[in-house]
Design a protein around this motif. Sequence first.
Motif, PDB file in Angstrom:
ATOM      1  N   TYR A  35      30.474  -1.394   5.489  1.00 18.01           N
ATOM      2  CA  TYR A  35      31.100  -2.647   4.892  1.00 18.01           C
ATOM      3  C   TYR A  35      31.230  -1.985   3.596  1.00 18.01           C
ATOM      4  O   TYR A  35      30.091  -2.139   2.639  1.00 18.01           O
ATOM      5  CB  TYR A  35      30.199  -3.837   5.041  1.00 18.01           C
ATOM      6  CG  TYR A  35      29.918  -4.333   6.412  1.00 18.01           C
ATOM      7  CD1 TYR A  35      31.148  -4.817   6.921  1.00 18.01           C
ATOM      8  CD2 TYR A  35      28.969  -4.276   7.026  1.00 18.01           C
ATOM      9  CE1 TYR A  35      30.877  -5.572   8.310  1.00 18.01           C
ATOM     10  CE2 TYR A  35      28.718  -4.915   8.316  1.00 18.01           C
ATOM     11  CZ  TYR A  35      29.685  -5.349   8.768  1.00 18.01           C
ATOM     12  OH  TYR A  35      29.691  -5.985  10.191  1.00 18.01           O
ATOM     13  N   ASN A  63      16.181  -9.226   9.221  1.00 21.96           N
ATOM     14  CA  ASN A  63      17.410  -9.364   8.779  1.00 21.96           C
ATOM     15  C   ASN A  63      18.085  -8.392   8.049  1.00 21.96           C
ATOM     16  O   ASN A  63      17.591  -7.811   7.262  1.00 21.96           O
ATOM     17  CB  ASN A  63      17.390 -10.672   7.725  1.00 21.96           C
ATOM     18  CG  ASN A  63      16.792 -11.935   8.356  1.00 21.96           C
ATOM     19  OD1 ASN A  63      15.951 -12.639   7.970  1.00 21.96           O
ATOM     20  ND2 ASN A  63      17.276 -12.374   9.676  1.00 21.96           N
ATOM     21  N   GLY A  64      19.383  -8.285   8.251  1.00 21.41           N
ATOM     22  CA  GLY A  64      20.113  -7.122   7.553  1.00 21.41           C
ATOM     23  C   GLY A  64      19.839  -5.813   8.285  1.00 21.41           C
ATOM     24  O   GLY A  64      20.402  -4.786   7.640  1.00 21.41           O
ATOM     25  N   SER A  65      19.111  -5.251   9.459  1.00 18.23           N
ATOM     26  CA  SER A  65      18.629  -4.207   9.703  1.00 18.23           C
ATOM     27  C   SER A  65      20.158  -3.557  10.415  1.00 18.23           C
ATOM     28  O   SER A  65      19.782  -2.409  10.905  1.00 18.23           O
ATOM     29  CB  SER A  65      17.645  -4.354  10.311  1.00 18.23           C
ATOM     30  OG  SER A  65      17.703  -5.172  11.668  1.00 18.23           O
ATOM     31  N   GLY A  66      21.082  -4.237  10.790  1.00 19.00           N
ATOM     32  CA  GLY A  66      22.346  -3.737  11.657  1.00 19.00           C
ATOM     33  C   GLY A  66      22.513  -4.279  13.201  1.00 19.00           C
ATOM     34  O   GLY A  66      23.241  -3.738  13.749  1.00 19.00           O
ATOM     35  N   LYS A  67      21.404  -5.182  13.590  1.00 15.29           N
ATOM     36  CA  LYS A  67      21.497  -5.307  14.937  1.00 15.29           C
ATOM     37  C   LYS A  67      22.878  -6.203  15.311  1.00 15.29           C
ATOM     38  O   LYS A  67      23.553  -5.782  16.464  1.00 15.29           O
ATOM     39  CB  LYS A  67      20.375  -6.535  15.204  1.00 15.29           C
ATOM     40  CG  LYS A  67      19.072  -6.157  14.802  1.00 15.29           C
ATOM     41  CD  LYS A  67      17.983  -7.130  15.066  1.00 15.29           C
ATOM     42  CE  LYS A  67      18.311  -8.380  14.380  1.00 15.29           C
ATOM     43  NZ  LYS A  67      17.987  -8.340  12.738  1.00 15.29           N
ATOM     44  N   THR A  68      23.146  -7.271  14.520  1.00 17.00           N
ATOM     45  CA  THR A  68      24.499  -7.756  14.946  1.00 17.00           C
ATOM     46  C   THR A  68      25.793  -7.162  14.887  1.00 17.00           C
ATOM     47  O   THR A  68      26.515  -7.012  15.775  1.00 17.00           O
ATOM     48  CB  THR A  68      24.771  -9.223  14.001  1.00 17.00           C
ATOM     49  OG1 THR A  68      23.627 -10.055  14.331  1.00 17.00           O
ATOM     50  CG2 THR A  68      26.012  -9.875  14.084  1.00 17.00           C
ATOM     51  N   THR A  69      25.871  -6.285  13.703  1.00 20.54           N
ATOM     52  CA  THR A  69      26.856  -5.445  13.578  1.00 20.54           C
ATOM     53  C   THR A  69      26.743  -4.332  14.725  1.00 20.54           C
ATOM     54  O   THR A  69      28.010  -3.917  15.391  1.00 20.54           O
ATOM     55  CB  THR A  69      26.717  -4.405  12.190  1.00 20.54           C
ATOM     56  OG1 THR A  69      26.598  -5.497  11.179  1.00 20.54           O
ATOM     57  CG2 THR A  69      27.811  -3.505  11.852  1.00 20.54           C
ATOM     58  N   ALA A  95      25.974   0.020   7.443  1.00 16.80           N
ATOM     59  CA  ALA A  95      25.315  -1.198   8.194  1.00 16.80           C
ATOM     60  C   ALA A  95      24.545  -0.748   9.464  1.00 16.80           C
ATOM     61  O   ALA A  95      23.604  -0.849   9.907  1.00 16.80           O
ATOM     62  CB  ALA A  95      26.478  -2.401   8.486  1.00 16.80           C
TER      63      ALA A  95
HETATM   64  N1  ATP Z   1      31.225  -9.026   6.861  1.00 11.54           N
HETATM   65  C1  ATP Z   1      30.141  -8.213   6.227  1.00 11.54           C
HETATM   66  N2  ATP Z   1      30.588  -7.921   5.032  1.00 11.54           N
HETATM   67  C2  ATP Z   1      30.118  -7.226   4.307  1.00 11.54           C
HETATM   68  N3  ATP Z   1      28.656  -6.877   4.687  1.00 11.54           N
HETATM   69  C3  ATP Z   1      28.289  -7.188   5.832  1.00 11.54           C
HETATM   70  C4  ATP Z   1      28.912  -7.953   6.836  1.00 11.54           C
HETATM   71  N4  ATP Z   1      28.273  -8.288   7.746  1.00 11.54           N
HETATM   72  C5  ATP Z   1      27.026  -7.594   7.713  1.00 11.54           C
HETATM   73  N5  ATP Z   1      27.150  -7.178   6.445  1.00 11.54           N
HETATM   74  C6  ATP Z   1      25.725  -6.272   5.976  1.00 11.54           C
HETATM   75  O1  ATP Z   1      25.439  -5.332   6.736  1.00 11.54           O
HETATM   76  C7  ATP Z   1      24.220  -5.111   6.928  1.00 11.54           C
HETATM   77  C8  ATP Z   1      23.752  -5.112   8.431  1.00 11.54           C
HETATM   78  O2  ATP Z   1      23.835  -6.696   8.901  1.00 11.54           O
HETATM   79  P1  ATP Z   1      23.627  -7.137  10.208  1.00 11.54           P
HETATM   80  O3  ATP Z   1      24.287  -8.614  10.124  1.00 11.54           O
HETATM   81  O4  ATP Z   1      24.475  -6.386  11.059  1.00 11.54           O
HETATM   82  O5  ATP Z   1      22.177  -7.225  10.419  1.00 11.54           O
HETATM   83  P2  ATP Z   1      21.030  -8.042  11.230  1.00 11.54           P
HETATM   84  O6  ATP Z   1      20.160  -7.132  11.693  1.00 11.54           O
HETATM   85  O7  ATP Z   1      22.098  -8.654  12.666  1.00 11.54           O
HETATM   86  O8  ATP Z   1      20.776  -9.200  10.710  1.00 11.54           O
HETATM   87  P3  ATP Z   1      20.285 -10.708  10.621  1.00 11.54           P
HETATM   88  O9  ATP Z   1      19.045 -10.987  11.539  1.00 11.54           O
HETATM   89  O10 ATP Z   1      20.209 -11.404   9.372  1.00 11.54           O
HETATM   90  O11 ATP Z   1      21.595 -11.287  11.678  1.00 11.54           O
HETATM   91  C9  ATP Z   1      23.375  -6.170   5.899  1.00 11.54           C
HETATM   92  O12 ATP Z   1      23.051  -5.393   4.748  1.00 11.54           O
HETATM   93  C10 ATP Z   1      24.566  -6.966   5.839  1.00 11.54           C
HETATM   94  O13 ATP Z   1      24.468  -7.674   4.493  1.00 11.54           O
END
Ligand code: ATP
Length: 250
Positions: free
Chosen positions: A11, A36-42, A16
């Motif tokens: 991003y 949180n923020g480790s990249g799972k959802t991405t 991510a």
């Molecule tokens: N749409 C976006 N624009 C900018 N940065 C993003 C976006 N979505 C995610 N990020 C960043 O990418 C990184 C990974 O985010 P992601 O949501 O994939 O993590 P996660 O492990 O699913 O977190 P959570 O448990 O909080 O859902 C984080 O640093 C987040 O801030």
Amino acid sequence: MIRTEGLTRRYGDAVAVDNVTLAIEDGECVVLAGANGSGKTTLVRHFNGLLEPDEGTVEVNGRGVGADLVAARTAVGMVFQEPRDQLVAATVGADVAFGPENLGLARDEIDRRVADALAAVNLSGRGDDRVDQLSGGERERVAIAGALAMEPDHLVLDEPFTGLDDPARASVLDRLRELSASGTSVVIVTHDLRDVLGLADRVVAMAEGRIVVDGPPERVVDSLAGYDVRVPETTETDVRGRSARPPGRC
Ligand SMILES: Nc1ncnc2c1ncn2[C@@H]1O[C@H](COP(=O)(O)OP(=O)(O)OP(=O)(O)O)[C@@H](O)[C@H]1O
């Protein structure tokens, strides 16, 4: 099978997901953990083409996701953290039927799928309820039912249990176990493993966009502590309980 090879997603300048290579077999139940923020959802949003990799590839059932988005979205069902955004119809039954109707299925088959899916989330008999009058947890259950009714090859649930009461959670977990046993891969994304560790064939943990742990729960549970994930206090019992089940099944 879902397979990523060298998947990197940024991003802006922030990475991510960083060079992730991962294969999820048919019927495998994988818990994808991490802070949180480790990249799972991405990462999982690439599985059905909601995001495109900056580098690397994603395949579902042997086919590049970008090559056939419709096939990928039919094969990979997803339930996200914010179910409100995923409900499309006025009533519970109409919402769960929406996906199967778009597949062009016969009415009997649609009705069967809706009834099965509502039963799986403890909402049998609630088909006529208005979606806008449901609680947050009930909406979450409708979103899960909608994904179940599609009967996808692979099912990804992103933090699916946060708003569910105990009976609904138990019912959904039972259904996920059945699905996995019948060959559906199940990916549960969470930073809280208390409900799911005992069900997983495999735990994959991410930190800073990379896979840092990957293995069966009984082997990797001790290494999860450093990654800000919540594990059951009675981990030993849970993991032993799980290992008594047939291997390779949720
Ligand atoms: N749409 C976006 N624009 C900018 N940065 C993003 C976006 N979505 C995610 N990020 C960043 O990418 C990184 C990974 O985010 P992601 O949501 O994939 O993590 P996660 O492990 O699913 O977190 P959570 O448990 O909080 O859902 C984080 O640093 C987040 O801030």
